[in-house]
Scaffold this active site. Structure first.
Site, PDB file in Angstrom:
ATOM      1  N   TYR A 178       2.514   1.713  13.610  1.00  0.00           N
ATOM      2  CA  TYR A 178       3.326   2.578  12.764  1.00  0.00           C
ATOM      3  C   TYR A 178       2.841   4.012  12.813  1.00  0.00           C
ATOM      4  O   TYR A 178       1.664   4.298  12.909  1.00  0.00           O
ATOM      5  CB  TYR A 178       3.425   2.059  11.326  1.00  0.00           C
ATOM      6  CG  TYR A 178       2.119   1.868  10.593  1.00  0.00           C
ATOM      7  CD1 TYR A 178       1.656   2.822   9.703  1.00  0.00           C
ATOM      8  CD2 TYR A 178       1.388   0.701  10.758  1.00  0.00           C
ATOM      9  CE1 TYR A 178       0.474   2.626   9.004  1.00  0.00           C
ATOM     10  CE2 TYR A 178       0.210   0.495  10.072  1.00  0.00           C
ATOM     11  CZ  TYR A 178      -0.242   1.472   9.193  1.00  0.00           C
ATOM     12  OH  TYR A 178      -1.410   1.282   8.517  1.00  0.00           O
ATOM     13  N   ASP A 213      -6.709  -6.415  -1.611  1.00  0.00           N
ATOM     14  CA  ASP A 213      -5.295  -6.562  -1.950  1.00  0.00           C
ATOM     15  C   ASP A 213      -5.061  -7.568  -3.075  1.00  0.00           C
ATOM     16  O   ASP A 213      -4.018  -7.525  -3.724  1.00  0.00           O
ATOM     17  CB  ASP A 213      -4.490  -6.961  -0.719  1.00  0.00           C
ATOM     18  CG  ASP A 213      -4.309  -5.817   0.261  1.00  0.00           C
ATOM     19  OD1 ASP A 213      -4.718  -4.674  -0.055  1.00  0.00           O
ATOM     20  OD2 ASP A 213      -3.764  -6.056   1.353  1.00  0.00           O
ATOM     21  N   HIS A 237       0.814  -1.210   0.000  1.00  0.00           N
ATOM     22  CA  HIS A 237       0.000   0.000   0.000  1.00  0.00           C
ATOM     23  C   HIS A 237       0.853   1.269   0.000  1.00  0.00           C
ATOM     24  O   HIS A 237       1.969   1.260   0.501  1.00  0.00           O
ATOM     25  CB  HIS A 237      -0.899   0.050   1.247  1.00  0.00           C
ATOM     26  CG  HIS A 237      -1.761  -1.149   1.406  1.00  0.00           C
ATOM     27  ND1 HIS A 237      -1.934  -1.767   2.619  1.00  0.00           N
ATOM     28  CD2 HIS A 237      -2.492  -1.868   0.514  1.00  0.00           C
ATOM     29  CE1 HIS A 237      -2.755  -2.799   2.474  1.00  0.00           C
ATOM     30  NE2 HIS A 237      -3.095  -2.888   1.213  1.00  0.00           N
ATOM     31  N   LYS A 262       6.450   6.547   6.916  1.00  0.00           N
ATOM     32  CA  LYS A 262       6.032   5.647   7.995  1.00  0.00           C
ATOM     33  C   LYS A 262       7.237   5.213   8.826  1.00  0.00           C
ATOM     34  O   LYS A 262       8.342   5.078   8.304  1.00  0.00           O
ATOM     35  CB  LYS A 262       5.359   4.393   7.427  1.00  0.00           C
ATOM     36  CG  LYS A 262       4.068   4.663   6.680  1.00  0.00           C
ATOM     37  CD  LYS A 262       3.490   3.385   6.084  1.00  0.00           C
ATOM     38  CE  LYS A 262       2.205   3.668   5.328  1.00  0.00           C
ATOM     39  NZ  LYS A 262       1.703   2.455   4.662  1.00  0.00           N
TER      40      LYS A 262
END
Length: 186
Positions: A131, A169, A61, A71
């Site tokens: 995260y 996904d 992603h 991130k």
């Protein structure tokens, strides 16, 4: 320095200093002064946490500008194989996947700049992943690359017949057909 270069420009592994004694351990998972001293001036605005079972594969992603995300990823329970793919056009490592095991035990973290697709697989019975992001989630700018793109050749370290992948996904494009406005700036 607690930052280790990965061979991909901008992608860093952070190994915090852990203080252990008979009571347990303590470490700073994030310290703005320490990161700034390494030239990382990212201002994080959102923390995300997920829990997954063995064999779950999430990703790959990313968000595009103006909500492209930096991130800082870590596993707080269990172990994951964390994967970042450089999708910056013109990068000397364009299309290269970097994989690292992040676990509650090793306490390593992966700093992922904007211009990377990100995903992970769960290697332990369960895993909790936390995260930090420097931009808020934006469904309108969310995109991805299919986890099993043959050109990336990622070994997710779980048998593919046991992989648990969301419907969303499973229909993502390969890297050659993904939405990609990212340019490498040296």
């Amino acid at each position: 320095m607690p930052f280790i270069e990965t061979g991909i420009p901008g992608l860093l592994v952070f190994e915090p200093m852990v203080f252990e004694d008979s009571r347990g351990y303590f470490y700073e998972a994030y310290n703005q002064k320490l990161f700034g001293g390494a030239g990382i001036e990212t201002v994080f605005v959102q923390d995300n946490q997920s829990r997954s079972s063995y064999g779950v594969v999430r990703g790959l992603h990313y968000q595009v500008p103006p909500f492209a995300q930096v991130k800082l990823v870590r596993a707080i329970v269990g172990a994951i194989l964390d994967v970042a793919v450089d999708i910056r056009k013109g990068s000397p490592t364009f299309g290269k996947a970097y994989c690292i095991e992040l676990s509650a035990e090793n306490k390593k973290q992966l700093y992922i700049p904007a211009g990377f697709a990100h995903g992970f697989s769960v290697l332990s019975e369960t895993a909790e992943v936390m995260y930090k992001c420097d931009q808020f989630y934006s469904k309108a700018t969310e995109h991805g690359i299919i986890y099993n793109d043959p050109s990336l050749n990622i070994d997710w370290q779980v048998p593919m017949n046991e992989a648990i992948v969301s419907d969303k996904d499973q229909v993502l494009p390969v890297i050659a057909n993904c939405v990609n406005p990212f340019e490498y700036n040296g």
